[in-house]
Scaffold this motif. Sequence first.
Motif, PDB file in Angstrom:
ATOM      1  N   THR A 170     -13.004  -4.873   4.256  1.00 20.59           N
ATOM      2  CA  THR A 170     -11.894  -5.212   3.374  1.00 20.59           C
ATOM      3  C   THR A 170     -11.311  -6.555   3.757  1.00 20.59           C
ATOM      4  OG1 THR A 170     -11.372  -2.864   3.123  1.00 20.59           O
ATOM      5  CG2 THR A 170      -9.663  -4.425   2.488  1.00 20.59           C
TER       6      THR A 170
ATOM      7  N   ARG B 196      -8.971   3.479  -2.811  1.00 15.48           N
ATOM      8  CA  ARG B 196      -9.561   4.520  -1.972  1.00 15.48           C
ATOM      9  C   ARG B 196      -8.674   5.769  -1.946  1.00 15.48           C
ATOM     10  NH1 ARG B 196     -11.548   1.406   3.541  1.00 15.48           N
ATOM     11  NH2 ARG B 196     -12.686  -0.291   2.529  1.00 15.48           N
ATOM     12  N   ARG B 197      -7.366   5.545  -1.910  1.00 18.40           N
ATOM     13  CA  ARG B 197      -6.448   6.676  -1.877  1.00 18.40           C
ATOM     14  C   ARG B 197      -6.497   7.462  -3.186  1.00 18.40           C
ATOM     15  NH1 ARG B 197      -0.519   5.229   0.021  1.00 18.40           N
ATOM     16  NH2 ARG B 197      -1.728   4.877   1.924  1.00 18.40           N
TER      17      ARG B 197
ATOM     18  N   MET C  20      -7.161  -0.445  -0.758  1.00 12.57           N
ATOM     19  CA  MET C  20      -6.655   0.757  -0.096  1.00 12.57           C
ATOM     20  C   MET C  20      -6.039   1.732  -1.100  1.00 12.57           C
ATOM     21  SD  MET C  20      -7.724   0.191   2.849  1.00 12.57           S
ATOM     22  CE  MET C  20      -7.074   1.676   3.626  1.00 12.57           C
TER      23      MET C  20
ATOM     24  N   ILE D 102       0.824  -1.215   0.000  1.00  7.96           N
ATOM     25  CA  ILE D 102       0.000   0.000   0.000  1.00  7.96           C
ATOM     26  C   ILE D 102       0.855   1.261   0.000  1.00  7.96           C
ATOM     27  CG2 ILE D 102      -1.636   1.358   1.395  1.00  7.96           C
ATOM     28  CD1 ILE D 102      -2.662  -1.431   2.453  1.00  7.96           C
TER      29      ILE D 102
ATOM     30  N   TRP E  44      -6.563  -6.453  -0.190  1.00  7.72           N
ATOM     31  CA  TRP E  44      -6.355  -5.362   0.772  1.00  7.72           C
ATOM     32  C   TRP E  44      -5.561  -4.226   0.122  1.00  7.72           C
ATOM     33  CZ3 TRP E  44      -3.880  -6.656   6.219  1.00  7.72           C
ATOM     34  CH2 TRP E  44      -3.896  -5.505   7.030  1.00  7.72           C
TER      35      TRP E  44
END
Length: 214
Positions: A196, A210-211, A207, A167, A203
Amino acid sequence: MAELAALEEPRAREVNEKHGDDHGVNLGKLRAVAKRLKTQHDLSQELWDTGDSAARLLSLLICRPKAFGRDELDAMLREARTPKVQDWLVNYVVKKSPHSESLRGEWFADSDPVVASAGWALTSERVVKKPEGLELAALLDIIESDMKDAPERLQWAMNHCLAQIGIEHPEYRERALDIGERLEVLKDYPTPPNCTSPFAPDWINEMVRRRDNP
């Protein structure tokens, strides 16, 4: 202790025991007790010394994290054999301690998988907040070779680190995704709707999505 005993709920204990914890106190009610008591380090130590899991959880909420010595924290972790006590000790106390980095290095290499899982949890924290000096490629090497057959709590901690590397560090994302896809650790883990998955590729991708699309 009498107040904590009165908060015991049979259903909560039944659920907690499935996760390796041996108490039945609702954590919301426990936090309310801690809020009332506020910081009381001496009482915190007395509660810890009872060995009772609910008392130890309360202890960790009212202690003064920076008041513990390094050896004291090491001994506490090795005594904290239930997952929730260990988790709160690492996240609420050790991470706020000036000894966290020293303990991270020692625990990370410990032969006890429970202790090692705490080292990996602290390493995940550094991956996110202070990656300078960490050899991320070497961490991925260890995860690739050891995570598949690691004991459950250590496996969870290594998987968390794998996801955080993917991530937070785009240059390692492709390799992190590849490791997750090949090892398939937690691929079939039951995940409630709108939550999630802990499966690292899902995962990481969620993430990052979303970012990129807040």
